[in-house]
Design an enzyme around this catalytic site. Structure first.
Site, PDB file in Angstrom:
ATOM      1  N   SER A 124      45.439  23.224  49.560  1.00 13.66           N
ATOM      2  CA  SER A 124      43.961  22.622  50.063  1.00 13.66           C
ATOM      3  C   SER A 124      43.424  23.561  50.342  1.00 13.66           C
ATOM      4  O   SER A 124      43.232  24.220  49.299  1.00 13.66           O
ATOM      5  CB  SER A 124      44.587  22.970  52.050  1.00 13.66           C
ATOM      6  OG  SER A 124      43.204  22.336  53.266  1.00 13.66           O
ATOM      7  N   TYR A 148      46.354  28.831  59.112  1.00 12.73           N
ATOM      8  CA  TYR A 148      46.110  28.348  58.744  1.00 12.73           C
ATOM      9  C   TYR A 148      46.135  27.891  57.191  1.00 12.73           C
ATOM     10  O   TYR A 148      46.546  28.300  56.197  1.00 12.73           O
ATOM     11  CB  TYR A 148      46.191  26.565  59.264  1.00 12.73           C
ATOM     12  CG  TYR A 148      46.272  25.647  57.971  1.00 12.73           C
ATOM     13  CD1 TYR A 148      45.234  24.986  57.229  1.00 12.73           C
ATOM     14  CD2 TYR A 148      47.044  24.570  58.253  1.00 12.73           C
ATOM     15  CE1 TYR A 148      45.114  23.942  56.490  1.00 12.73           C
ATOM     16  CE2 TYR A 148      47.825  23.708  57.080  1.00 12.73           C
ATOM     17  CZ  TYR A 148      46.249  23.460  56.124  1.00 12.73           C
ATOM     18  OH  TYR A 148      46.190  22.277  55.392  1.00 12.73           O
ATOM     19  N   LYS A 152      48.679  28.871  53.179  1.00 12.69           N
ATOM     20  CA  LYS A 152      48.139  27.436  52.470  1.00 12.69           C
ATOM     21  C   LYS A 152      48.191  28.577  51.136  1.00 12.69           C
ATOM     22  O   LYS A 152      48.866  28.434  49.599  1.00 12.69           O
ATOM     23  CB  LYS A 152      47.263  27.070  52.264  1.00 12.69           C
ATOM     24  CG  LYS A 152      47.462  25.431  53.325  1.00 12.69           C
ATOM     25  CD  LYS A 152      48.934  24.723  52.530  1.00 12.69           C
ATOM     26  CE  LYS A 152      48.781  23.795  53.928  1.00 12.69           C
ATOM     27  NZ  LYS A 152      50.010  22.890  53.315  1.00 12.69           N
TER      28      LYS A 152
HETATM   29  C1  WQD Z   1      35.138  17.919  58.853  1.00  9.15           C
HETATM   30  C2  WQD Z   1      33.608  18.032  59.270  1.00  9.15           C
HETATM   31  C3  WQD Z   1      33.017  19.346  60.857  1.00  9.15           C
HETATM   32  C4  WQD Z   1      34.722  17.005  64.268  1.00  9.15           C
HETATM   33  C5  WQD Z   1      39.691  21.104  57.417  1.00  9.15           C
HETATM   34  C6  WQD Z   1      40.794  21.590  57.185  1.00  9.15           C
HETATM   35  C7  WQD Z   1      41.069  21.471  55.756  1.00  9.15           C
HETATM   36  C8  WQD Z   1      41.501  20.056  55.471  1.00  9.15           C
HETATM   37  C9  WQD Z   1      41.007  18.895  56.334  1.00  9.15           C
HETATM   38  C10 WQD Z   1      44.541  20.164  56.043  1.00  9.15           C
HETATM   39  C11 WQD Z   1      33.122  18.839  59.321  1.00  9.15           C
HETATM   40  C12 WQD Z   1      32.694  17.520  62.143  1.00  9.15           C
HETATM   41  C13 WQD Z   1      34.861  17.163  63.005  1.00  9.15           C
HETATM   42  C14 WQD Z   1      33.689  16.852  65.278  1.00  9.15           C
HETATM   43  C15 WQD Z   1      32.018  16.601  64.012  1.00  9.15           C
HETATM   44  N1  WQD Z   1      42.903  19.913  56.914  1.00  9.15           N
HETATM   45  N2  WQD Z   1      33.341  17.282  63.273  1.00  9.15           N
HETATM   46  N3  WQD Z   1      32.616  16.107  65.188  1.00  9.15           N
HETATM   47  O1  WQD Z   1      37.168  20.913  58.859  1.00  9.15           O
HETATM   48  O2  WQD Z   1      36.376  19.933  56.601  1.00  9.15           O
HETATM   49  O3  WQD Z   1      38.571  20.514  56.850  1.00  9.15           O
HETATM   50  O4  WQD Z   1      40.684  19.362  57.759  1.00  9.15           O
HETATM   51  O5  WQD Z   1      44.467  20.395  54.912  1.00  9.15           O
HETATM   52  O6  WQD Z   1      42.362  22.400  55.869  1.00  9.15           O
HETATM   53  O7  WQD Z   1      40.204  22.719  57.142  1.00  9.15           O
HETATM   54  O8  WQD Z   1      37.500  18.782  58.150  1.00  9.15           O
HETATM   55  O9  WQD Z   1      37.706  16.638  60.213  1.00  9.15           O
HETATM   56  O10 WQD Z   1      37.720  19.304  60.824  1.00  9.15           O
HETATM   57  O11 WQD Z   1      35.883  17.804  59.205  1.00  9.15           O
HETATM   58  O12 WQD Z   1      31.270  16.319  63.433  1.00  9.15           O
HETATM   59  O13 WQD Z   1      34.214  15.620  66.347  1.00  9.15           O
HETATM   60  O14 WQD Z   1      33.813  17.110  60.780  1.00  9.15           O
HETATM   61  O15 WQD Z   1      31.935  19.659  61.912  1.00  9.15           O
HETATM   62  O16 WQD Z   1      31.968  19.420  59.164  1.00  9.15           O
HETATM   63  P1  WQD Z   1      37.221  20.186  57.610  1.00  9.15           P
HETATM   64  P2  WQD Z   1      37.069  17.957  59.961  1.00  9.15           P
END
Ligand code: WQD
Length: 334
Positions: A124, A148, A152
């Site tokens: 990841s 998490y 990884k």
């Molecule tokens: C994306 C963007 C939030 C929720 C995570 C893991 C990473 C990978 C992918 C496994 C961010 C914003 C979120 C909401 C929002 N997983 N957001 N409102 O954090 O980039 O990565 O998932 O491998 O390891 O860390 O993905 O989808 O959680 O968030 O505005 O209700 O959406 O702040 O900028 P992230 P995410």
């Protein structure tokens, strides 16, 4: 010879099974349905018109893995299975370390016992921590900012150290950025059984009325519109990246290398939500809320190494991701 897909009923695993079968590969799948369901297997068979052996098994049970290797001629393993919720890992680190690491140890020890030396790991972008600059390259510093991510990174390090100790192994470490979307048939997609925390499942929950509030977590970041920028990649493109990795592992005598699987383009949260609204003609009624702790302002990949060495490049865009994600969720409602 077959490719063993551990966690093949999951979001990325199931899409990878489809693309492997479509590419003519023979597969054996195992999953414990912790975060997936048996209907996914029917979806894979329906999409591809091909069958495969399935074992409902837990990677924590060594004997179950041994049975799979004893009963099948496994050429290589794609290892997807693992807990993957960042916030849950912060609350329950021991649960994450115990499951994700012990399960991986069991897989690798069984592979060693049966002389299977080609291991493709579902890593990841989280192993980059909060990158200093973007786009992110594979030789950037690695760090973990949550349990998490630690699991990884530890597994990646284990692969590197196993290769140093015995270069008969082939390890391909695939670092995913932000997988979203679903197969265009609508038969398989992202269906998080437990409380979702990734953006797209939350968007879909709002679009279906399952959730009353959808907030952009922070619009005061130093980005073009103040919201965080991420490298969203269509899950079908991601799955095809695994087919390329299987072919590469087959060609290689040995090796240990990481590849970014991303599009190389960053989109902001607001751009994703506005695209989702436009292509699906849905008003999400989202609001702006406070920042989410630990979020990087920008994180997107330089995927050129995968293009050069795996012959793989993402082809689908955010309109496809938004349209296909909604099509799958809408299908589930019917
Ligand atoms: C994306 C963007 C939030 C929720 C995570 C893991 C990473 C990978 C992918 C496994 C961010 C914003 C979120 C909401 C929002 N997983 N957001 N409102 O954090 O980039 O990565 O998932 O491998 O390891 O860390 O993905 O989808 O959680 O968030 O505005 O209700 O959406 O702040 O900028 P992230 P995410």
């Amino acid at each position: 010879m077959a490719v063993l897909v551990n966690g093949g009923a999951g979001f990325i695993g199931s899409h990878t099974c489809v693309e492997l079968l479509n590419a003519g590969e023979d597969i054996v799948v195992f999953d414990n349905f912790y975060n997936s369901n048996p209907q996914v297997l029917d979806g894979i068979r329906k999409i591809t018109g091909r069958d495969f052996k399935f074992y409902e098994a837990d990677m924590l049970e060594m004997s179950s893995i041994d049975d799979i290797f004893d009963e099948n001629d496994i050429e290589q393993v794609i290892h997807f299975a693992g807990y993957k919720s960042v916030p849950e890992s912060v609350k329950h680190p021991l649960k994450y370390y115990s499951n994700n690491l012990r399960g991986t140890f069991n897989i690798l020890e069984t592979m060693k016992k049966y002389g299977c030396t080609k291991f493709i790991f579902s890593s990841s972008a989280t192993v980059y921590g909060i990158p200093e600059t973007v786009p992110v390259k594979e030789d950037f510093p690695l760090s973990a900012i949550n349990p998490y991510g630690s699991t990884k990174l530890i597994i990646e390090n284990l692969c590197r150290e196993m290769y140093t100790a015995n270069n008969a192994w082939t390890f391909i470490l695939l670092r995913y950025f932000n997988p979203v979307g679903a197969h265009k048939s609508g038969l398989i997609g992202e269906d998080p059984g437990n409380q979702p925390n990734n953006l797209m499942p939350l968007v879909l929950d709002k679009a279906t009325g399952k959730r009353d509030v959808l907030q952009i977590t922070g619009d005061d970041y130093p980005t073009r519109d103040g919201t965080c920028i991420r490298d969203y990649i269509h899950v079908v493109d991601l799955a095809k990246g695994h087919v390329s990795a299987v072919k590469k592992a087959r060609e290689l005598e040995n090796g240990c290398k990481a590849y970014n699987l991303g599009t190389g383009r960053g989109y902001s949260v607001k751009e994703i939500l506005d695209t989702f609204q436009r292509v699906n003609n849905i008003d999400l009624g989202y609001t702006i809320g406070p920042r989410r702790e630990g979020d990087a302002a920008e994180c997107y990949s330089d995927p050129s190494l995968a293009e050069k060495e795996l012959g793989w490049k993402a082809e689908l865009g955010i309109e496809d991701m938004c349209r296909d994600a909604w099509n799958f969720r809408r299908n589930k409602l019917i």
